[in-house]
Design an enzyme around this catalytic site. Structure first.
Site, mmCIF file in Angstrom:
data_model
loop_
_atom_site.group_PDB
_atom_site.id
_atom_site.type_symbol
_atom_site.label_atom_id
_atom_site.label_comp_id
_atom_site.label_asym_id
_atom_site.label_seq_id
_atom_site.Cartn_x
_atom_site.Cartn_y
_atom_site.Cartn_z
ATOM 1 N N ASP A 9 -8.254 20.525 -8.278
ATOM 2 C CA ASP A 9 -8.290 20.518 -9.737
ATOM 3 C C ASP A 9 -9.615 19.930 -10.210
ATOM 4 O O ASP A 9 -10.408 19.454 -9.390
ATOM 5 C CB ASP A 9 -7.105 19.719 -10.300
ATOM 6 C CG ASP A 9 -7.146 18.265 -9.848
ATOM 7 O OD1 ASP A 9 -7.441 18.034 -8.655
ATOM 8 O OD2 ASP A 9 -6.895 17.359 -10.661
ATOM 9 N N ASP A 17 -4.984 14.574 -0.345
ATOM 10 C CA ASP A 17 -5.799 14.902 -1.499
ATOM 11 C C ASP A 17 -6.740 16.026 -1.077
ATOM 12 O O ASP A 17 -6.928 16.286 0.112
ATOM 13 C CB ASP A 17 -6.559 13.640 -1.958
ATOM 14 C CG ASP A 17 -7.084 13.795 -3.374
ATOM 15 O OD1 ASP A 17 -6.841 14.851 -3.987
ATOM 16 O OD2 ASP A 17 -7.735 12.862 -3.870
ATOM 17 N N CYS A 76 -0.690 -15.902 3.655
ATOM 18 C CA CYS A 76 -1.015 -17.042 2.797
ATOM 19 C C CYS A 76 -0.297 -18.320 3.207
ATOM 20 O O CYS A 76 -0.764 -19.418 2.888
ATOM 21 C CB CYS A 76 -0.720 -16.694 1.337
ATOM 22 S SG CYS A 76 -1.730 -15.325 0.762
HETATM 23 ZN ZN LIG Z 1 -0.364 -13.642 0.291
#
Ligand SMILES: [Zn+2]
Length: 490
Positions: A127, A92, A283
């Site tokens: 821009d 960027d 998780c």
């Molecule tokens: Zn997860």
């Protein structure tokens, strides 16, 4: 434009390949570009590559340009060594900083040269990111500046580096469309849709859908489209269905810093989770309570990794949906995560005619999963194409039941499509799976199909036999049509 090839469409969504010559890699799209802050790397770029399969990332050349400690190493080693990443690197330009702080100290030519010097694979000019809702005069004058920057970027010698052509225009669809048309004339390679972050932050998904649709009208099918700053997995399916190919995300890291946990249905707070609704390695190995007890750095690292797993998982889900031709079913289900997403989906369907242009004529199956399904491009197409069938008959029966010899010809009728020649009954989309308990929207759409057929054949006398359509649907059937209920006794 030869660096981007579309392999398959579903609605305006596309499976594509972006060839990035300077990196020597081909990036599969749709995909996400994780945002890597050169100073603070929440997850190492090498881990993004090896654990998450990242083929491309984005970092900010303006930060490197202004950094006492990183500027020289970036120039000497090059970005790929500095970050330890072998895929494609997009940079960027500082436009974001320009929007945040009102001023930056580089020109488009300078920053493009710097991006090229540090080995960026896809560079970006400076821009002007015009926010939503500004007055038209400002949007127009800033767009003029952006267009001038794009032309200067196109004229610059950037070697093998691809260069992006951001599309601005605030929330004015005609300006966005015009800006997009202009961007395609520059010969630049990648088309970021700019300044949409405020819309996403405010859950203005309906406005976002209008902005994306307007840009796509101007862009046509050239080049990959990058939804700048879109990093929440709950909106990937919708944005992809509108024709976006690239997303970028700092969300995985920023959200982790605030103990926020991404899901495809929205955001959860770690504090409020009793169990993790996810099967990623993070998780399955930990409970929310365990994470809450960890020190900040470890907890943020694990949350960022979960966020990345969900993000990449949704990208794979979107790709598979395009491959299977059920992207709109996926959008439909994701839209249920938040009423604002549903607004976005309904607005997307306002553009069904635009989406229809690239939607495959035949797919595996059409699942009618909500009343919104009645407005899908396939329904529109079926009704538009009713003019392709001859109807040389005086008396025609349109029925959800069996045929009847009293008529010269019998056509089938099925919600949401409406009337169809019986020999087409086994072809897509008439093979659709529709619930037995048809809803009002499906019957109304079918009635519109009847009206369209009547309009095409004003001299034919039609009889419609329907299966318990509601009054609101029957009101849409032209008065000239004799109407009977399938179960009514004659
Ligand atoms: Zn997860």
């Amino acid at each position: 434009m030869t660096n981007f090839e579309v392999r398959q469409y579903d609605a305006a969504g596309r499976l594509g390949e972006l060839e990035v010559p300077r990196a020597g890699v081909t990036v599969q799209t749709p995909t996400i570009l994780p945002v890597v802050n050169p100073h603070v790397q929440t997850v190492d770029p090498s881990a993004l590559e090896s654990e998450f399969g990242a083929e491309i990332l984005i970092t900010n050349s303006y930060i490197l340009h202004g950094s006492e400690e990183l500027r020289e190493p970036a120039l000497e080693q090059g970005l790929h060594d500095l970050l330890d990443f072998s895929g494609a690197i997009m940079t960027d330009s500082g436009s974001f900083q320009l929007a945040e702080y009102g001023d930056i100290d580089v020109t488009t030519e300078e920053i493009l040269q710097f991006q090229s010097d540090i080995g960026s694979d896809i560079g970006t000019p400076v821009d002007i990111p015009t926010p939503p809702d500004v007055d038209r005069e400002r949007a127009e004058s800033e767009l003029e500046t952006t267009q001038d920057r794009l032309e200067r970027a196109a004229a610059a010698d950037t070697g093998e580096m691809l260069v992006s052509a951001p599309v601005q225009g605030s929330t004015y669809p005609d300006l966005r469309e015009r800006a997009a048309e202009h961007a395609t004339t520059t010969g630049l390679d990648v088309f970021p849709l700019g300044a949409v972050v405020p819309l996403m932050n405010e859950y203005r998904y309906a406005d976002l859908a209008d902005v994306v649709a307007a840009c796509k009208r101007g862009l046509g099918e050239v080049g990959p489209v990058h939804l700048f700053g879109a990093g929440h997995p709950m909106m990937f399916a919708m944005a992809a269905a509108l024709g976006c190919d690239l997303f970028d995300s700092a969300a995985y890291a920023l959200y982790a810093r605030d103990d926020r946990y991404l899901t495809v249905r929205g955001t959860e707070l770690l504090d409020e989770l009793e169990q993790f609704p996810c099967t990623c390695p993070i998780c399955t190995d930990h409970t929310p309570a365990e994470l809450r007890d960890m020190d900040d750095e470890t907890r943020q690292d694990l949350l960022a990794r979960h966020n990345l797993h969900v993000t990449y998982g949704e990208i794979r889900t979107v790709r598979q949906a395009i491959r299977s031709g059920n992207l709109l079913e996926l959008v439909d289900s994701r839209a249920r995560g938040h009423p604002a997403m549903l607004d976005g989906y309904r607005t997307l369907l306002d553009h069904a005619e635009q989406l229809e242009r690239t939607d495959p004529v035949s797919k595996d199956a059409f699942f009618y999963t909500s009343s919104e399904s009645a407005r899908r491009p396939e329904v529109l197409r079926h009704q538009e194409r009713l003019d392709r069938f001859d109807l040389d008959a005086d008396e025609v029966l349109l029925t959800e039941g069996g045929s009847n010899d009293r008529y010269d010809e019998t056509w089938g009728v099925c919600p949401p499509f409406g009337p169809y020649p019986r020999e087409l009954g086994d072809t897509y989309p008439l093979t659709a799976e529709v619930p037995d308990r048809t809803d009002r929207a499906a019957c109304e759409a079918a009635a519109d199909g009847v009206a369209r057929l009547v309009e095409l054949h004003p001299d034919v006398s039609f009889t419609l036999v329907h299966d318990d359509w509601p009054e609101t649907a029957l009101d849409r059937v032209p008065d000239s049509v004799r109407v009977r209920d399938l179960h009514a006794r004659e």
